[in-house]
Design a protein around this motif. Structure first.
Motif, PDB file in Angstrom:
ATOM      1  N   ALA A   4       0.855  -1.194   0.000  1.00  0.00           N
ATOM      2  CA  ALA A   4       0.000   0.000   0.000  1.00  0.00           C
ATOM      3  C   ALA A   4       0.888   1.240   0.000  1.00  0.00           C
ATOM      4  CB  ALA A   4      -0.914   0.004   1.213  1.00  0.00           C
ATOM      5  N   ARG A   5       0.462   2.274  -0.660  1.00  0.00           N
ATOM      6  CA  ARG A   5       1.254   3.506  -0.756  1.00  0.00           C
ATOM      7  C   ARG A   5       1.189   4.292   0.561  1.00  0.00           C
ATOM      8  NH1 ARG A   5       1.997   5.588  -6.343  1.00  0.00           N
ATOM      9  NH2 ARG A   5       1.242   4.008  -7.791  1.00  0.00           N
ATOM     10  N   ALA A   6       2.338   4.719   1.021  1.00  0.00           N
ATOM     11  CA  ALA A   6       2.411   5.583   2.201  1.00  0.00           C
ATOM     12  C   ALA A   6       2.298   7.043   1.753  1.00  0.00           C
ATOM     13  CB  ALA A   6       3.729   5.365   2.926  1.00  0.00           C
ATOM     14  N   VAL A   7       2.011   7.918   2.705  1.00  0.00           N
ATOM     15  CA  VAL A   7       1.941   9.352   2.407  1.00  0.00           C
ATOM     16  C   VAL A   7       3.358   9.917   2.401  1.00  0.00           C
ATOM     17  CG1 VAL A   7       1.118  11.605   3.200  1.00  0.00           C
ATOM     18  CG2 VAL A   7      -0.343   9.579   3.417  1.00  0.00           C
ATOM     19  N   LYS A   8       3.736  10.504   1.292  1.00  0.00           N
ATOM     20  CA  LYS A   8       5.082  11.096   1.171  1.00  0.00           C
ATOM     21  C   LYS A   8       5.093  12.516   1.704  1.00  0.00           C
ATOM     22  CE  LYS A   8       6.523  11.467  -3.083  1.00  0.00           C
ATOM     23  NZ  LYS A   8       7.085  10.981  -4.349  1.00  0.00           N
ATOM     24  N   GLU A   9       4.036  13.257   1.390  1.00  0.00           N
ATOM     25  CA  GLU A   9       3.995  14.668   1.773  1.00  0.00           C
ATOM     26  C   GLU A   9       2.544  15.146   1.767  1.00  0.00           C
ATOM     27  OE1 GLU A   9       6.552  16.972  -0.737  1.00  0.00           O
ATOM     28  OE2 GLU A   9       6.282  18.808   0.431  1.00  0.00           O
ATOM     29  N   ILE A  10       2.251  16.062   2.680  1.00  0.00           N
ATOM     30  CA  ILE A  10       0.925  16.697   2.729  1.00  0.00           C
ATOM     31  C   ILE A  10       1.123  18.192   2.567  1.00  0.00           C
ATOM     32  CG2 ILE A  10      -1.105  17.152   4.158  1.00  0.00           C
ATOM     33  CD1 ILE A  10      -0.426  14.506   5.661  1.00  0.00           C
ATOM     34  N   LEU A  11       0.389  18.800   1.657  1.00  0.00           N
ATOM     35  CA  LEU A  11       0.550  20.234   1.370  1.00  0.00           C
ATOM     36  C   LEU A  11      -0.809  20.907   1.264  1.00  0.00           C
ATOM     37  CD1 LEU A  11       3.012  20.342  -1.679  1.00  0.00           C
ATOM     38  CD2 LEU A  11       3.396  21.428   0.520  1.00  0.00           C
ATOM     39  N   ALA A  12      -0.858  22.167   1.630  1.00  0.00           N
ATOM     40  CA  ALA A  12      -2.050  22.979   1.383  1.00  0.00           C
ATOM     41  C   ALA A  12      -1.880  23.705   0.055  1.00  0.00           C
ATOM     42  CB  ALA A  12      -2.236  23.985   2.508  1.00  0.00           C
ATOM     43  N   GLY A  13      -2.979  24.089  -0.549  1.00  0.00           N
ATOM     44  CA  GLY A  13      -2.917  24.883  -1.768  1.00  0.00           C
ATOM     45  C   GLY A  13      -2.603  26.332  -1.457  1.00  0.00           C
ATOM     46  N   MET A  14      -2.374  27.108  -2.514  1.00  0.00           N
ATOM     47  CA  MET A  14      -2.020  28.517  -2.342  1.00  0.00           C
ATOM     48  C   MET A  14      -3.066  29.385  -3.043  1.00  0.00           C
ATOM     49  SD  MET A  14       1.598  30.177  -3.395  1.00  0.00           S
ATOM     50  CE  MET A  14       1.066  31.160  -4.770  1.00  0.00           C
ATOM     51  N   PRO A  15      -3.653  30.359  -2.312  1.00  0.00           N
ATOM     52  CA  PRO A  15      -4.647  31.219  -2.968  1.00  0.00           C
ATOM     53  C   PRO A  15      -3.987  32.057  -4.062  1.00  0.00           C
ATOM     54  CG  PRO A  15      -4.650  31.511  -0.573  1.00  0.00           C
ATOM     55  CD  PRO A  15      -3.438  30.711  -0.916  1.00  0.00           C
ATOM     56  N   THR A  16      -4.642  32.151  -5.199  1.00  0.00           N
ATOM     57  CA  THR A  16      -4.126  32.967  -6.292  1.00  0.00           C
ATOM     58  C   THR A  16      -5.294  33.348  -7.189  1.00  0.00           C
ATOM     59  OG1 THR A  16      -2.455  33.071  -8.049  1.00  0.00           O
ATOM     60  CG2 THR A  16      -3.565  30.978  -7.779  1.00  0.00           C
ATOM     61  N   SER A  17      -5.010  34.032  -8.296  1.00  0.00           N
ATOM     62  CA  SER A  17      -6.066  34.254  -9.281  1.00  0.00           C
ATOM     63  C   SER A  17      -5.483  34.049 -10.660  1.00  0.00           C
ATOM     64  CB  SER A  17      -6.684  35.642  -9.137  1.00  0.00           C
ATOM     65  OG  SER A  17      -5.750  36.624  -9.489  1.00  0.00           O
ATOM     66  N   ASP A  18      -6.371  33.726 -11.611  1.00  0.00           N
ATOM     67  CA  ASP A  18      -5.930  33.454 -12.971  1.00  0.00           C
ATOM     68  C   ASP A  18      -7.042  33.894 -13.915  1.00  0.00           C
ATOM     69  OD1 ASP A  18      -4.343  32.592 -15.073  1.00  0.00           O
ATOM     70  OD2 ASP A  18      -3.864  30.670 -14.155  1.00  0.00           O
ATOM     71  N   GLY A  19      -6.806  33.723 -15.210  1.00  0.00           N
ATOM     72  CA  GLY A  19      -7.786  34.188 -16.184  1.00  0.00           C
ATOM     73  C   GLY A  19      -7.927  35.693 -16.046  1.00  0.00           C
ATOM     74  N   ALA A  20      -9.177  36.178 -16.059  1.00  0.00           N
ATOM     75  CA  ALA A  20      -9.421  37.622 -15.942  1.00  0.00           C
ATOM     76  C   ALA A  20      -9.652  38.020 -14.490  1.00  0.00           C
ATOM     77  CB  ALA A  20     -10.605  38.005 -16.815  1.00  0.00           C
ATOM     78  N   GLY A  21      -9.210  37.191 -13.554  1.00  0.00           N
ATOM     79  CA  GLY A  21      -9.339  37.520 -12.141  1.00  0.00           C
ATOM     80  C   GLY A  21     -10.171  36.521 -11.360  1.00  0.00           C
ATOM     81  N   VAL A  22     -10.181  35.270 -11.814  1.00  0.00           N
ATOM     82  CA  VAL A  22     -10.898  34.220 -11.087  1.00  0.00           C
ATOM     83  C   VAL A  22     -10.076  33.819  -9.865  1.00  0.00           C
ATOM     84  CG1 VAL A  22     -11.817  31.873 -11.206  1.00  0.00           C
ATOM     85  CG2 VAL A  22     -11.940  33.372 -13.212  1.00  0.00           C
ATOM     86  N   LYS A  23     -10.720  33.849  -8.702  1.00  0.00           N
ATOM     87  CA  LYS A  23     -10.008  33.451  -7.487  1.00  0.00           C
ATOM     88  C   LYS A  23     -10.015  31.941  -7.378  1.00  0.00           C
ATOM     89  CE  LYS A  23     -10.438  37.576  -4.712  1.00  0.00           C
ATOM     90  NZ  LYS A  23     -11.029  38.442  -5.747  1.00  0.00           N
ATOM     91  N   LEU A  24      -8.829  31.391  -7.114  1.00  0.00           N
ATOM     92  CA  LEU A  24      -8.735  29.944  -7.018  1.00  0.00           C
ATOM     93  C   LEU A  24      -7.592  29.562  -6.087  1.00  0.00           C
ATOM     94  CD1 LEU A  24      -6.165  29.503  -9.062  1.00  0.00           C
ATOM     95  CD2 LEU A  24      -7.936  29.616 -10.787  1.00  0.00           C
TER      96      LEU A  24
END
Ligand code: FE2
Length: 288
Positions: A4-24
């Protein structure tokens, strides 16, 4: 007993925007995780504030990889330079192979309400980067046209549900087939404490992103809005936490080739990127 695969790393996402200003939220493609061969980018969008999404993604180019948009809630209209048009909405997926080039727009078809989903970029191997572009709009069962392969919702022993986009999961074969990276991609909802065991080719890159709830692997707890990168192994064995879990699960074959990215162009050399910029500027990218 296969590994079974073990967890190598856990990360949070980073707030940013793209396109014409879509927050993601950028999960893969952020400074701490530039890419995860063959995955190049994972964005999560989730907002009921129209100001966060209304500007959409006006016409822009892509070359050298595939984009996969998984809609959970909301409606997004797509149009491209090859004359394709489509609407994806809750439960639907758009799988676009940019190949040698496409210009497209992705615009919300709503001015209120929740817009939620993911965009995942999957690389193409060097010899397929300049392939003919094509795209597939995949609808959930309730909306699929007669004869079209829908994205089915599969019940998991009354303790969850899975929608398989690509690859095999729980005996279901996703409608997207014959892709170079041999991806497994599924959206999975699990009740608290429910465990799943997913076979994966041992050398494939694997991750999951927890969209709601939490997930346990061994002693590790992966919380809402975190991605778990997994070690090599033959199976993904995970258990939903106390509030249950909703997750995007993915595995695919790494190509082991150089990744040279310039915004929406992803190639293997700087010269190929120069060529993409040149073709875009002179107006031939996406039109040949
Ligand atoms: Fe795009």
């Amino acid at each position: 007993m296969s590994q079974a695969r073990a967890v190598k790393e856990i990360l949070a996402g980073m707030p940013t925007s793209d396109g014409a200003g879509v927050k993601l939220t950028r999960v893969i493609g952020q400074p701490r995780l530039r890419n995860l061969d063959p995955f190049l980018m994972l964005d999560r969008f989730h907002s009921d504030d129209p100001n966060a999404y209304i500007a959409g993604f006006p016409t822009h180019p892509h070359r050298g990889f595939e984009t996969v948009t998984v809609m959970l809630n909301g409606r997004m209209r797509h149009e491209d330079s090859r004359g394709n048009k489509g609407l994806i909405q809750g439960g639907g997926v758009q799988w676009m192979t940019a190949g040698r080039g496409i210009l497209h727009s992705e615009m919300p078809e709503q001015d209120r309400g929740l817009m939620s989903g993911f965009q995942l970029w999957i690389n193409l191997p060097k010899e397929e980067k300049m392939c003919d572009p094509f795209y597939q709009d995949l609808q959930p069962e309730a909306l699929a046209a007669p004869g079209a392969a829908p994205i089915k919702t599969t019940d998991l022993d009354g303790k969850g549900a899975a929608r398989v986009v690509s690859g095999d999961l729980f005996g279901v074969h996703g409608p997207v087939r014959n892709r170079a990276a041999e991806p497994l991609l599924a959206h999975v909802v699990l009740q608290a404490g429910h465990k799943i065991d997913v076979p994966t080719p041992v050398g494939h890159t694997a991750f999951f992103f927890v969209n709601e709830g939490s997930v346990k692997i061994g002693e590790k707890l992966i919380k809402r809005a975190e991605i778990a990168l997994l070690d090599a192994g033959e199976r993904i064995v995970l258990e939903a936490g106390d509030q249950g879990a909703q997750l995007l699960l993915a595995a695919a074959k790494p190509f082991g080739e150089p990744i040279v990215q310039h915004g929406p162009f992803v190639m293997t050399t700087a010269e190929e990127i120069d060529r993409a910029i040149y073709d875009y500027r002179r107006g031939t990218l996406g039109r040949d």
